[in-house]
Design an enzyme around this catalytic site. Structure first.
Site, short mmCIF file in Angstrom:
data_model
loop_
_atom_site.label_atom_id
_atom_site.label_comp_id
_atom_site.label_asym_id
_atom_site.label_seq_id
_atom_site.Cartn_x
_atom_site.Cartn_y
_atom_site.Cartn_z
CB ILE A 12 -0.98 -0.02 1.20
CG1 ILE A 12 -1.87 -1.28 1.11
CG2 ILE A 12 -1.83 1.24 1.24
CD1 ILE A 12 -2.77 -1.51 2.31
CG ASN A 32 12.01 -3.02 8.63
OD1 ASN A 32 11.35 -3.34 7.64
ND2 ASN A 32 11.68 -3.42 9.86
N GLY A 36 8.99 -4.99 2.95
CA GLY A 36 8.98 -4.20 1.71
C GLY A 36 10.11 -4.62 0.77
CB THR A 117 -7.03 -2.58 9.97
OG1 THR A 117 -7.77 -3.77 9.61
CG2 THR A 117 -6.66 -2.72 11.43
CE1 TYR A 141 -2.79 -5.19 11.10
CE2 TYR A 141 -4.92 -6.11 10.51
CZ TYR A 141 -3.92 -5.20 10.30
OH TYR A 141 -4.05 -4.28 9.30
CE LYS A 145 -1.93 -1.55 11.37
NZ LYS A 145 -1.34 -0.57 10.47
CG PHE A 169 -13.48 -2.30 5.22
CD1 PHE A 169 -13.25 -1.08 5.88
CD2 PHE A 169 -14.45 -3.13 5.74
CE1 PHE A 169 -13.98 -0.71 7.02
CE2 PHE A 169 -15.19 -2.76 6.87
CZ PHE A 169 -14.95 -1.56 7.50
CG ASP A 279 -10.53 -15.05 8.68
OD1 ASP A 279 -9.88 -13.99 8.77
OD2 ASP A 279 -10.25 -15.98 7.90
N1 UDP Z 1 -8.96 -16.59 2.46
C1 UDP Z 1 -9.14 -17.85 1.90
N2 UDP Z 1 -8.05 -18.44 1.30
C2 UDP Z 1 -6.83 -17.84 1.23
C3 UDP Z 1 -6.66 -16.56 1.80
C4 UDP Z 1 -7.76 -15.96 2.41
O1 UDP Z 1 -10.22 -18.42 1.95
O2 UDP Z 1 -5.87 -18.44 0.68
C5 UDP Z 1 -10.11 -15.91 3.07
C6 UDP Z 1 -9.89 -15.45 4.49
O3 UDP Z 1 -10.23 -16.46 5.40
C7 UDP Z 1 -10.81 -14.23 4.57
C8 UDP Z 1 -10.80 -13.67 3.14
O4 UDP Z 1 -10.34 -14.75 2.31
O5 UDP Z 1 -12.11 -14.63 4.88
C9 UDP Z 1 -9.89 -12.48 2.95
O6 UDP Z 1 -8.65 -12.82 3.53
P1 UDP Z 1 -7.33 -11.96 3.31
O7 UDP Z 1 -6.23 -12.68 4.03
O8 UDP Z 1 -7.14 -11.68 1.87
O9 UDP Z 1 -7.66 -10.56 4.00
P2 UDP Z 1 -8.16 -10.21 5.50
O10 UDP Z 1 -9.67 -10.09 5.38
O11 UDP Z 1 -7.70 -11.27 6.44
O12 UDP Z 1 -7.51 -8.89 5.76
#
Ligand code: UDP
Length: 323
Positions: A12, A32, A36, A117, A141, A145, A169, A279
């Site tokens: 980003i 660092n 990146g 976030t 996490y 934040k 998001f 999640d």
């Molecule tokens: N996800 C998934 N398979 C993957 C990576 C992510 O099913 O290989 C799902 C994850 O459980 C979440 C959504 O996709 O519900 C988005 O995940 P991501 O890690 O991209 O972003 P987050 O919402 O965690 O910031």
């Protein structure tokens, strides 16, 4: 303006740096290079390699940059990792962040735009999520934040440092030059595109029994260029503020996979797996406040053009930045 961008070599950060430079700002990237990449740093920017956990080095770099404002992207940002290694998140995101605020105070820098976030909201009572909902993170996490957001209030009250916290998001997509390349890739869209590129046999779906229309998690995917635009507008805001930032649309994991098949013209094999810890089922933003206060509106609403930009970048950079 002269802007000091922490994490400007990350996904980003690199694209926001590019947009800042395109808009005529001067930029110093502070990174660092743990997450990146050197080649993700726009060559028009100055670069200071350093770590937020080294307060003297940080302060020297900030002073040398002559910065009038800070954009703070540098952080660890993986929900799953934070559930197994919370210390890493509190050390880098909270302690590192505190060093940055202290350095700003020492150097007289009075403005910060912070990468926050939607994970600060945890499992929301309702969607879309607006700024009035309670913030109750369900992973370290999101907690790290939120702690930094709370610190911002006191650095304003006590030291007059004005802040805009942008709660992203799901950032997605790419610019023409810079894209998403994490050393350990856990994000959905790049992992699906790796399958399309033939670099992985299949993509996991984490959880098919959520209370959502197709049983998979729903997220609000926002194009990285729309996100960068919000940073630009945030720079011009005088008073401190906190804004949620998404498109207001929800896309499930299965819908992302189908969209990637449409965009790439390639079949994506999936592997249904149990839920990933930490999640929430549905995260969708209300961005009404930033729309009414700063005039921000996303140019990208549909998921296909967002994925198209990511796919174009991955086709040109099949091995990412290659470091
Ligand atoms: N996800 C998934 N398979 C993957 C990576 C992510 O099913 O290989 C799902 C994850 O459980 C979440 C959504 O996709 O519900 C988005 O995940 P991501 O890690 O991209 O972003 P987050 O919402 O965690 O910031």
């Amino acid at each position: 303006m002269r802007i000091f961008v922490t994490g400007g070599a990350g996904y980003i950060g690199s694209i926001c740096v590019e947009e800042l430079l395109n808009a005529g700002h001067q930029v110093t990237v502070f990174d660092n290079l743990t997450e990146g990449h050197r080649s993700a740093i726009d060559p028009r920017a100055d670069f200071a390699q350093g770590d937020l956990l080294d307060p003297q080095g940080l302060q020297a770099a900030l002073r040398a940059a002559g910065a009038e404002a800070v954009m703070h992207f540098a952080a660890n940002a993986l929900v799953g990792e934070s559930m197994s290694n919370p210390t890493k998140y509190f050390r880098n995101n909270v302690t590192g962040g505190m060093h940055l605020l202290e350095a700003m105070n020492e150097c007289g820098v009075k403005k910060i735009v912070f990468s926050s976030t939607c994970a600060t909201f945890g499992t929301p009572e309702r969607v879309p999520i607006d700024e009035t909902l309670p913030q109750r993170p369900i992973n370290p996490y999101g907690e790290s934040k939120l702690i930094f957001e709370q610190m911002l209030r006191w650095y304003d009250e006590i030291h007059g440092i004005k802040s805009v916290a942008l709660r992203y998001f799901n950032a997605a997509g790419a610019s023409a030059r810079f894209g998403e390349d994490h050393r350990i890739e856990t994000h959905l869209i790049p992992n699906v595109l790796k399958v399309a590129l033939g670099q992985k046999p299949n993509v996991s779906i984490f959880g098919t029994d959520y209370e959502t229309p197709d049983g998979t998690c729903v997220r609000d995917y926002i194009h990285i260029l729309d996100l960068a635009q919000a940073h630009m507008l945030a720079l011009g805001r005088e008073a401190s503020a906190k804004y949620n930032l998404g498109t207001g649309g929800g896309t499930s994991v299965r819908e992302i996979i189908t969209a990637c098949e449409r965009v790439t013209g390639r079949k994506i094999e999936v592997l249904e797996q149990p839920r990933r810890s930490g999640d929430p089922a549905r995260l969708i933003a209300s961005s009404e406040r930033i729309h009414s206060e700063l005039g921000w509106a996303p140019k990208f609403q549909a998921i296909d053009p967002i994925i198209e930009s990511a796919w174009a970048w991955h086709l040109r950079h099949p091995n990412g930045y290659g470091d």
